[in-house]
Scaffold this active site. Structure first.
Site, PDB file in Angstrom:
ATOM      1  N   ILE A  57      90.994  62.674  47.398  1.00 49.59           N
ATOM      2  CA  ILE A  57      92.390  62.733  46.962  1.00 49.59           C
ATOM      3  C   ILE A  57      92.533  63.707  45.802  1.00 49.59           C
ATOM      4  O   ILE A  57      91.583  63.918  45.039  1.00 49.59           O
ATOM      5  CB  ILE A  57      92.880  61.313  46.572  1.00 49.59           C
ATOM      6  CG1 ILE A  57      94.404  61.247  46.467  1.00 49.59           C
ATOM      7  CG2 ILE A  57      92.201  60.831  45.280  1.00 49.59           C
ATOM      8  CD1 ILE A  57      94.945  59.816  46.402  1.00 49.59           C
ATOM      9  N   CYS A  58      93.727  64.331  45.706  1.00 42.84           N
ATOM     10  CA  CYS A  58      94.071  65.153  44.537  1.00 42.84           C
ATOM     11  C   CYS A  58      95.484  64.759  44.133  1.00 42.84           C
ATOM     12  O   CYS A  58      95.845  63.590  44.257  1.00 42.84           O
ATOM     13  CB  CYS A  58      93.913  66.646  44.829  1.00 42.84           C
ATOM     14  SG  CYS A  58      95.017  67.290  46.098  1.00 42.84           S
ATOM     15  N   GLN A  59      96.306  65.685  43.665  1.00 46.28           N
ATOM     16  CA  GLN A  59      97.667  65.322  43.259  1.00 46.28           C
ATOM     17  C   GLN A  59      98.641  65.337  44.429  1.00 46.28           C
ATOM     18  O   GLN A  59      99.418  64.412  44.591  1.00 46.28           O
ATOM     19  CB  GLN A  59      98.163  66.252  42.144  1.00 46.28           C
ATOM     20  CG  GLN A  59      99.523  65.855  41.570  1.00 46.28           C
ATOM     21  CD  GLN A  59      99.556  64.457  40.958  1.00 46.28           C
ATOM     22  OE1 GLN A  59      98.580  64.001  40.374  1.00 46.28           O
ATOM     23  NE2 GLN A  59     100.662  63.756  41.124  1.00 46.28           N
ATOM     24  N   GLY A  61      97.578  66.923  47.752  1.00 44.17           N
ATOM     25  CA  GLY A  61      96.854  67.039  49.016  1.00 44.17           C
ATOM     26  C   GLY A  61      96.266  68.405  49.313  1.00 44.17           C
ATOM     27  O   GLY A  61      95.501  68.545  50.262  1.00 44.17           O
ATOM     28  N   THR A  85      97.828  61.670  45.058  1.00 42.61           N
ATOM     29  CA  THR A  85      98.176  60.669  44.056  1.00 42.61           C
ATOM     30  C   THR A  85      99.690  60.608  43.861  1.00 42.61           C
ATOM     31  O   THR A  85     100.242  59.530  43.603  1.00 42.61           O
ATOM     32  CB  THR A  85      97.458  60.996  42.731  1.00 42.61           C
ATOM     33  OG1 THR A  85      96.052  61.094  42.989  1.00 42.61           O
ATOM     34  CG2 THR A  85      97.694  59.913  41.689  1.00 42.61           C
TER      35      THR A  85
END
Length: 97
Positions: A57-59, A61, A85
């Site tokens: 996961i990141c902020q 995608g 996120t």
């Protein structure tokens, strides 16, 4: 590339979650249980990744999608979390700080 929604992520159990954002982003709020391994240093820590399937996961995608593409090319079983996120928080799910 394998991907799941934040709703699917919330229902998963026993699958490690790797957050590839930078430490300051992670500290500002992350999905509960996520382990921070920044994309910028991931190359040095490939051996620290979980054996077996794991989610990334990141902020939003984008970074996680690039990481998943690179890791699956190496034969690892990584799945991208669509929306990241940000989508997790927008869905009303809590963040850890």
């Amino acid at each position: 590339m394998q991907s799941i929604s934040v709703q699917q992520l919330r229902e998963r159990e026993g699958v490690p979650l790797i957050d590839v954002r930078e430490p300051d982003e992670y500290a500002a709020g992350h999905v509960p249980g996520a382990v921070n391994m920044p994309m910028s240093t991931l190359g040095e820590h490939v051996d620290d990744l979980p054996e077996g399937p794991f989610d990334v996961i990141c902020q939003v995608g984008g970074r996680s999608a690039r990481v998943v593409e690179a890791l699956t090319a190496r034969g690892l079983d990584a799945t991208n979390v669509d929306g990241g996120t940000g989508a997790w928080a927008e869905a009303g799910y809590g963040l850890e700080r």
